[in-house]
Structures are given as C-alpha cells and as structure tokens.
Write an enzyme that holds these catalytic residues in place. Structure first.
Site, PDB file in Angstrom:
ATOM      1  N   GLY A  27       0.831  -1.210   0.000  1.00  0.00           N
ATOM      2  CA  GLY A  27       0.000   0.000   0.000  1.00  0.00           C
ATOM      3  C   GLY A  27       0.858   1.249   0.000  1.00  0.00           C
ATOM      4  N   SER A  52      -5.849  -8.264  -5.749  1.00  0.00           N
ATOM      5  CA  SER A  52      -6.243  -6.898  -5.381  1.00  0.00           C
ATOM      6  C   SER A  52      -5.495  -5.891  -6.262  1.00  0.00           C
ATOM      7  CB  SER A  52      -5.922  -6.643  -3.909  1.00  0.00           C
ATOM      8  OG  SER A  52      -4.519  -6.640  -3.723  1.00  0.00           O
ATOM      9  N   HIS A 112       4.846   1.579  12.577  1.00  0.00           N
ATOM     10  CA  HIS A 112       4.048   2.225  13.630  1.00  0.00           C
ATOM     11  C   HIS A 112       3.974   1.220  14.774  1.00  0.00           C
ATOM     12  CE1 HIS A 112       1.138   4.523  15.763  1.00  0.00           C
ATOM     13  NE2 HIS A 112       0.067   3.871  15.372  1.00  0.00           N
ATOM     14  N   GLU A 199      -2.716  12.962  16.490  1.00  0.00           N
ATOM     15  CA  GLU A 199      -3.884  12.868  15.610  1.00  0.00           C
ATOM     16  C   GLU A 199      -5.190  13.158  16.353  1.00  0.00           C
ATOM     17  OE1 GLU A 199      -2.781   9.125  14.005  1.00  0.00           O
ATOM     18  OE2 GLU A 199      -3.918   7.918  15.426  1.00  0.00           O
ATOM     19  N   GLU A 235      -8.978  28.481   3.921  1.00  0.00           N
ATOM     20  CA  GLU A 235      -7.771  29.265   4.204  1.00  0.00           C
ATOM     21  C   GLU A 235      -6.843  28.582   5.210  1.00  0.00           C
ATOM     22  OE1 GLU A 235      -8.241  33.461   4.759  1.00  0.00           O
ATOM     23  OE2 GLU A 235      -9.702  33.606   3.127  1.00  0.00           O
ATOM     24  N   SER A 256      -1.699  39.954   7.883  1.00  0.00           N
ATOM     25  CA  SER A 256      -1.808  41.381   8.232  1.00  0.00           C
ATOM     26  C   SER A 256      -1.575  41.580   9.731  1.00  0.00           C
ATOM     27  CB  SER A 256      -3.214  41.876   7.876  1.00  0.00           C
ATOM     28  OG  SER A 256      -4.161  41.264   8.747  1.00  0.00           O
TER      29      SER A 256
HETATM   30  P1  NAP Z   1      -2.302   0.894   3.300  1.00  0.00           P
HETATM   31  O1  NAP Z   1      -1.939   1.979   2.336  1.00  0.00           O
HETATM   32  O2  NAP Z   1      -3.709   0.738   3.723  1.00  0.00           O
HETATM   33  O3  NAP Z   1      -1.789  -0.464   2.643  1.00  0.00           O
HETATM   34  C1  NAP Z   1      -1.977  -1.687   3.241  1.00  0.00           C
HETATM   35  C2  NAP Z   1      -1.722  -2.792   2.233  1.00  0.00           C
HETATM   36  O4  NAP Z   1      -1.839  -4.039   2.921  1.00  0.00           O
HETATM   37  C3  NAP Z   1      -2.696  -2.833   1.073  1.00  0.00           C
HETATM   38  O5  NAP Z   1      -1.962  -3.006  -0.124  1.00  0.00           O
HETATM   39  C4  NAP Z   1      -3.534  -4.050   1.387  1.00  0.00           C
HETATM   40  O6  NAP Z   1      -3.965  -4.778   0.254  1.00  0.00           O
HETATM   41  C5  NAP Z   1      -2.511  -4.920   2.073  1.00  0.00           C
HETATM   42  N1  NAP Z   1      -3.118  -6.024   2.817  1.00  0.00           N
HETATM   43  C6  NAP Z   1      -4.301  -6.053   3.463  1.00  0.00           C
HETATM   44  N2  NAP Z   1      -4.500  -7.271   4.012  1.00  0.00           N
HETATM   45  C7  NAP Z   1      -3.420  -8.021   3.689  1.00  0.00           C
HETATM   46  C8  NAP Z   1      -3.044  -9.369   3.943  1.00  0.00           C
HETATM   47  N3  NAP Z   1      -3.824 -10.181   4.665  1.00  0.00           N
HETATM   48  N4  NAP Z   1      -1.863  -9.807   3.443  1.00  0.00           N
HETATM   49  C9  NAP Z   1      -1.076  -9.003   2.719  1.00  0.00           C
HETATM   50  N5  NAP Z   1      -1.389  -7.718   2.446  1.00  0.00           N
HETATM   51  C10 NAP Z   1      -2.542  -7.229   2.922  1.00  0.00           C
HETATM   52  O7  NAP Z   1      -1.420   1.003   4.639  1.00  0.00           O
HETATM   53  P2  NAP Z   1      -0.318   2.114   5.013  1.00  0.00           P
HETATM   54  O8  NAP Z   1      -0.978   3.431   5.188  1.00  0.00           O
HETATM   55  O9  NAP Z   1       0.833   1.985   4.099  1.00  0.00           O
HETATM   56  O10 NAP Z   1       0.088   1.620   6.480  1.00  0.00           O
HETATM   57  C11 NAP Z   1       0.989   0.551   6.710  1.00  0.00           C
HETATM   58  C12 NAP Z   1       1.716   0.803   8.012  1.00  0.00           C
HETATM   59  O11 NAP Z   1       2.524   1.983   7.877  1.00  0.00           O
HETATM   60  C13 NAP Z   1       0.816   1.042   9.212  1.00  0.00           C
HETATM   61  O12 NAP Z   1       1.431   0.478  10.351  1.00  0.00           O
HETATM   62  C14 NAP Z   1       0.794   2.541   9.331  1.00  0.00           C
HETATM   63  O13 NAP Z   1       0.525   3.008  10.646  1.00  0.00           O
HETATM   64  C15 NAP Z   1       2.213   2.868   8.934  1.00  0.00           C
HETATM   65  N6  NAP Z   1       2.450   4.241   8.462  1.00  0.00           N
HETATM   66  C16 NAP Z   1       1.679   4.767   7.479  1.00  0.00           C
HETATM   67  C17 NAP Z   1       1.956   6.044   7.011  1.00  0.00           C
HETATM   68  C18 NAP Z   1       1.158   6.637   5.881  1.00  0.00           C
HETATM   69  O14 NAP Z   1       1.391   7.799   5.571  1.00  0.00           O
HETATM   70  N7  NAP Z   1       0.249   5.943   5.222  1.00  0.00           N
HETATM   71  C19 NAP Z   1       3.016   6.789   7.549  1.00  0.00           C
HETATM   72  C20 NAP Z   1       3.817   6.197   8.532  1.00  0.00           C
HETATM   73  C21 NAP Z   1       3.511   4.940   8.981  1.00  0.00           C
HETATM   74  P3  NAP Z   1      -5.107  -4.353  -0.799  1.00  0.00           P
HETATM   75  O15 NAP Z   1      -5.525  -2.960  -0.463  1.00  0.00           O
HETATM   76  O16 NAP Z   1      -4.413  -4.489  -2.112  1.00  0.00           O
HETATM   77  O17 NAP Z   1      -6.201  -5.337  -0.603  1.00  0.00           O
HETATM   78 MG    MG Z   2       1.014   9.999  12.714  1.00  0.00          MG
END
Ligand code: NAP
Ligand code: MG
Length: 333
Positions: A27, A52, A112, A199, A235, A256
């Site tokens: 993701g 997916s 995280h 958050e 804004e 301002s």
């Molecule tokens: P995300 O965009 O929602 O992506 C999650 C991915 O996991 C998707 O591709 C999803 O697949 C896949 N997935 C779901 N179930 C699965 C399974 N059973 N087996 C394998 N893959 C599976 O998540 P994210 O935002 O990157 O977050 C990931 C981690 O990074 C979290 O711990 C989050 O707190 C951390 N984090 C995120 C950010 C950010 O900006 N997003 C920043 C810092 C830290 P499909 O959608 O293809 O079904």
């Molecule tokens: Mg944060």
C-alpha cells in the site's frame, strides 16, 4: 533533552546483505519501501492479497507477489516488515508467526508501534523487533528518494535478539532514503503514544472540530455558508503551508497586523487552560491503554460508532458546501 539523529555515515546498507526482506502489504508505505529497497540493491519480496489492485500494481512494478504466509515461509527470509493496516496486523501476524517462531535470525519490522505497544502482537524472544517509520506518506517516501533525497524517519529497537538490531534498522532506514534527511531514535512507546496524541488532539480531532465549530458559528449567525467555508476551512491550508515551511513567526509576518493582533488577543480564549487539561486526560487514556482497548473493541464489534460518525460527517453542511465550492477550483481536479 534533544534527540539523537543519524545520517548517511551512521549506517551501512551492507548490513542487509544476504537478508531477504518481505514487505507485507503493497500500500502507501509498502510500495515505497519495496521500490526504494530494491533500488538500493536489497533482495525484496512483496506480499499482498492475491488479485487486489495493489497486488496487480506490484506485478506491474516488476515484483512477483505472494501471500504473506507463502512469502514468510520462503528460504532465506530474514526480515518481515508488516505494512498492512494497523487494525489487521494482529490477524496477518498469525499467518507469518510460524516463520517468525521457527527462524533463528528474524527481524520483525514495523512502521508504527500500536500493535507492539498495546500487546496485539507478542513476538517470540528469538527475533529482533524494530521500527523504521517515515514521517511522511508513502508516495513522498518514493518520489523524494527518486530525486536523491529522503524524508525524515523514526527508528526504534524494541527487542534485540541478534545484538545487531540497531545496525540493521539503520541500514533499512538508509536503504529507503531516511538517513539522507535524518533518522531520529525513539521507542515504540514514544512513537505510538505521541502519534495517537497528535492525531486525536491536534491534527485530526482538534483541527476538524475547530473548523466545524467556527463554520457553524458563522452560519448560525446568518452568514452565507460559502463565505464561512472560505474563512474557516479553505484558508487553513494557506496558513498551515506558511507555518510548515517557515515557522509561526514567519506566518505571523506574512499575514496582516490585524490578523496577527487577533491571534495574540483572542487565540487563548479559544484554546484555553481547560482545553489543555482535557489534552492531558486524552494523553493519560492513551498511556493507560484505555483508548487502544476502546478502538480494538469498536473494531471487534464491526465499527458501529465509527460508521455512524463517518456518515454524519459526510452530511454536515461544511462538507456539502465544500463539495460545491471545490468544483469551482480547477486546480484541485
Ligand atoms: P495501506 O496503504 O492501507 O496499505 C496496506 C496494504 O496491505 C494494502 O496493499 C492491502 O492490500 C494490504 N493487505 C491487506 N490485508 C493483507 C493481507 N492479509 N496480506 C497481505 N497484504 C494485505 O497502509 P499504510 O498506510 O501503508 O500503512 C501501513 C503501516 O505503515 C501502518 O502500520 C501505518 O501506521 C504505517 N504508516 C503509514 C503512514 C502513511 O502515511 N500511510 C506513515 C507512517 C507509517 P489491498 O488494499 O491491495 O487489498
Ligand atoms: Mg502519525
């Protein structure tokens, strides 16, 4: 107390030689980690849900994705980075648990700390548990890396079974671009508690309520919703962009004098000492695990309160008004 920072010379990607890294979840974060690691010469396997959109994206990016279970069981896997949504990490961990428990030198990586901090995942003592957490969304982690730069990152070691956990975490951070900008050492507790606090109190909870209540006040006083939307929501970005790039004093310098005097003389009447007392209560609910328990049980019950609030927000006049006005903003499309 100021934080310890690590840069390019503090890390060596060679530490990852011979380690096959499985990125679970292609993701936002996952795709960026996988592509940056591969470009840094690291051996990467991608795991996602077969069929997916993100699975197909991994295929078109040149990976051969597998299920989490199958990828974790491959020979030579020495690092599993869990980058699936936090709410399902516990479930996905069950699929990779045999591989983690059987290996004598596994690194379990996170971006995280929620599931470790609140005990949803309890790794065995024979593995390293580390965090490499970019302080930016995945698309930025990827695009900035391609330009030869990096986004700042946090790094933490929760469990050091190999005696090399920190060296390995820094090598991973370097391979995805973090040490180009700077990597700050933290702990799973500090990262998780401050992330939730930020958050809830400031970024999402605080900002959204502030915009909404400001908007409602103007509309209830008879002003047009379109005008209220511009003043209380649109804004916001202009102000925050200035604060983000150059700090609060610079923002004050560019607005301002009237706006600046309004800020000094009225701001503390809105965010009061009582508000800060409430912030302290929210922090203690985070630290005690009360928030985590509430959120986990909300998930277990099928998200009733969450879904109700989400639907309610969609119907709010500020959202209806915004939809219409954003249609006038060509550059947003
Ligand atoms: P995300 O965009 O929602 O992506 C999650 C991915 O996991 C998707 O591709 C999803 O697949 C896949 N997935 C779901 N179930 C699965 C399974 N059973 N087996 C394998 N893959 C599976 O998540 P994210 O935002 O990157 O977050 C990931 C981690 O990074 C979290 O711990 C989050 O707190 C951390 N984090 C995120 C950010 C950010 O900006 N997003 C920043 C810092 C830290 P499909 O959608 O293809 O079904
Ligand atoms: Mg944060």
């Amino acid at each position: 107390m100021s934080a310890r920072m690590y840069y390019e010379n503090d890390a060596d990607i060679k530490a990852l030689e011979g380690i096959k890294i499985v990125i679970v979840g292609y993701g936002s974060q996952g795709h960026a980690h996988a592509l940056n690691l591969r470009d840094s010469g690291v051996d990467v396997i991608v795991a996602d849900v077969e069929g997916s959109d993100n699975w197909n994206q991994a295929v078109s990016d040149g990976f051969t994705p597998l299920s989490a279970k199958a990828a974790a069981a491959l020979d030579g896997v020495g690092w599993i980075q869990l980058l699936v949504p936090d709410e399902i990490q516990g479930k996905v961990y069950e699929e990779i648990r045999p591989a983690v428990e059987e290996s004598s030198s596994m690194v379990l990586g996170f971006s995280h700390g929620f599931n470790i901090r609140f005990g949803q995942i309890k790794p065995p003592s024979n593995c390293d548990v580390v965090m490499v957490a970019p302080k930016g969304p995945g698309h930025l982690v990827r695009s900035v890396y391609k330009e030869g730069n990096g986004v700042p990152m946090l790094m933490a070691v929760e469990q050091d079974s190999s005696g090399r956990a920190k060296e390995l975490a820094l090598a991973y951070a370097k391979a995805i671009g973090g040490t180009r900008a700077g990597v700050i050492e933290t702990t799973f507790s500090e990262e998780t508690e401050t992330d939730l606090f930020g958050e809830q109190v400031v970024l999402c909870g605080g900002v959204v309520e502030l915009m909404k209540k400001g908007f409602e006040t103007l509309v209830e006083a008879g002003y047009q919703p379109e005008i209220a939307y511009f003043e209380c929501l649109h804004e916001m970005k202009l102000i925050i962009d200035l604060v983000y790039a150059k700090g609060i004093s610079y923002m004050n310098y560019s607005i301002s004098n009237t706006a600046e005097y309004g800020e000094y003389s009225r701001g503390e009447r809105i965010i009061k000492d009582e508000t800060k007392e409430e912030m302290k209560k929210i922090l203690s609910e985070i630290k005690s695990g009360d928030f985590a328990r509430e959120w986990i049980s909300e998930n277990e019950n099928g998200l009733p309160e969450f879904s109700r609030k989400r639907a309610e927000m969609k119907e709010h006049l500020i959202e209806k008004t915004g939809e219409k006005l954003r249609g006038m903003m060509e550059w947003l499309r």
